[in-house]
Design an enzyme around this catalytic site. Structure first.
Site, short mmCIF file in Angstrom:
data_model
loop_
_atom_site.label_atom_id
_atom_site.label_comp_id
_atom_site.label_asym_id
_atom_site.label_seq_id
_atom_site.Cartn_x
_atom_site.Cartn_y
_atom_site.Cartn_z
N GLY A 238 0.82 -1.21 0.00
CA GLY A 238 0.00 0.00 0.00
C GLY A 238 0.85 1.25 0.00
O GLY A 238 1.89 1.30 0.66
N ARG B 42 0.70 -5.54 -6.19
CA ARG B 42 0.79 -6.83 -5.52
C ARG B 42 1.34 -7.84 -6.53
O ARG B 42 1.01 -7.78 -7.70
CB ARG B 42 -0.58 -7.28 -5.03
N ASP C 161 5.06 -4.68 6.21
CA ASP C 161 5.56 -5.99 6.62
C ASP C 161 5.50 -7.03 5.51
O ASP C 161 6.38 -7.89 5.42
CB ASP C 161 4.83 -6.48 7.87
N THR D 34 4.05 2.99 5.68
CA THR D 34 2.67 2.57 5.88
C THR D 34 2.00 3.57 6.82
O THR D 34 2.61 3.98 7.81
CB THR D 34 2.55 1.15 6.47
N ASP E 270 -0.35 2.97 8.82
CA ASP E 270 -0.86 2.33 10.05
C ASP E 270 0.10 2.41 11.23
O ASP E 270 -0.30 2.16 12.36
CB ASP E 270 -1.19 0.86 9.77
N ASP F 43 2.43 0.38 12.09
CA ASP F 43 2.38 -0.93 12.75
C ASP F 43 3.62 -1.77 12.53
O ASP F 43 3.58 -3.01 12.59
CB ASP F 43 1.14 -1.69 12.26
N ARG G 228 -6.87 -1.95 10.68
CA ARG G 228 -7.51 -3.27 10.81
C ARG G 228 -6.97 -4.02 12.04
O ARG G 228 -7.72 -4.69 12.75
CB ARG G 228 -7.26 -4.10 9.55
#
Length: 328
Positions: free
Chosen positions: A15, A76, A107, A130, A132, A134, A176
């Site tokens: 992403g 992808r 990741d 990213t 997020d 994360d 998410r």
């Protein structure tokens, strides 16, 4: 065996996030400064398999530091998940004379990089990109700060209409598996409640909180919901549940979606990307590999990619406490 680095390939994968272009610019210009060649790899691992490469120099990255998305595109690649696909990618790198890689992504991108390095010993350094936030081993990932500012700006606008009509708005944000965006943006935007994957607030507590807000004189409310919230209901079901049990509220839903990934990167993300890009190239030239560049205590660090993938970021408990106090 240490490989002498003469040409570095840079690519973005997974992403997109604001700051990726600034990181590409930093890698390319650091290569130019160090007098080594740089090759842009388009469309991530799929472009690597297909040999979609383009030489890049300092001038080819003019005027991209302020742009969102990624000029190298992202895709992808199911084929890269096969040994045959990775062999094709390796052959393309060999043919182009690329002997070191910088991957900008999350990741999933790092997992592919680690497998590729183990199979073909291609030196790889990762830059975490990213929204997020994360990735273990860095306090901030590229794009997180920009996404926060985007979300807060939008919630500020939603609050204008919420207060005009005495409405309760459920605002769903990305996250998410982690609630960093929801928690930080929720505090920054003055949300009455914040629902995140790490904490199961429970529907009864949510109702009690909304009752207290109404009793204290609040005529409108904002509830920020991470998409992975553990109440067991999606944001539309939450709206219906609250309307059923608290009919005094006129509820609306706003799902912010992919707008959180777009936009011009913040100054923080531009500076962070510039610092990370420089360190990524330096790490390759020092003979290092399978490491991710991060930032901790405002210092640029290197963390093994294997740890970055397996580790888990923790929600800021202190910020959660602040959030509870602010909703009085």
């Amino acid at each position: 065996m240490t490989v002498e680095i003469k040409k570095i390939g840079v690519f973005t994968s997974g992403g997109d996030s604001p700051g990726m272009n600034a990181a590409i610019r930093s890698v390319v210009r650091t290569c130019a400064y160090m007098k080594i060649d740089c090759m842009g790899i388009y469309r991530g691992y799929q472009g690597m398999i297909e040999g979609d490469f383009k030489p890049m120099d300092a001038r080819s990255v003019n005027n991209i530091i302020n742009k969102g998305g990624t000029i190298l595109k992202s895709a992808r690649s199911m084929e890269f998940q096969t040994k045959e696909g990775r062999k094709k990618a390796y052959d393309q790198l060999q043919a182009a004379g690329i002997d070191g890689l910088v991957v900008i992504g999350g990741d999933g991108s790092f997992t592919g990089a680690l497998i590729f390095h183990k199979e073909y010993n291609v030196p790889i350094i990762g830059i975490p990109g990213t929204i997020d936030n994360d990735i273990f081993g860095t306090t901030y990932t590229l794009g997180f700060d920009t996404a926060l500012n985007t979300v807060v700006e939008v919630i500020d606008k939603i609050r204008d209409t919420a207060s005009s009509h005495n409405r309760l708005f459920f605002v769903e944000v990305m996250g998410r598996d982690v609630g960093h965006i929801a928690l930080n943006a929720g505090v920054g935007a003055g949300a009455e409640e914040i629902l995140i994957p790490e904490e199961n607030l429970g529907l009864e507590r949510l109702l009690e909180s909304l009752k207290r807000s109404k009793a204290s004189g609040k005529s409108s409310s904002i509830v920020v919901v991470a998409e992975g919230d553990k109440t067991g209901k999606n944001v539309f079901e939450l709206k219906e549940y609250v309307e059923e049990h608290l009919p005094i509220y006129d509820c609306r839903v706003s799902v912010l979606g992919h707008m959180q990934r777009g936009g011009s990167p913040s100054c923080f993300d531009r500076v962070l990307a510039s610092r990370m890009g420089v360190r990524a190239v330096e790490a390759l030239l020092e003979g290092k590999s399978s490491l991710m560049v991060g930032i901790q205590d405002n210092k640029i660090t290197l963390t093994p990619i294997s740890k970055a993938i397996k580790g888990h970021t923790k929600i800021d408990k202190e910020l959660m406490r602040v959030s509870d106090i602010m909703t009085v």
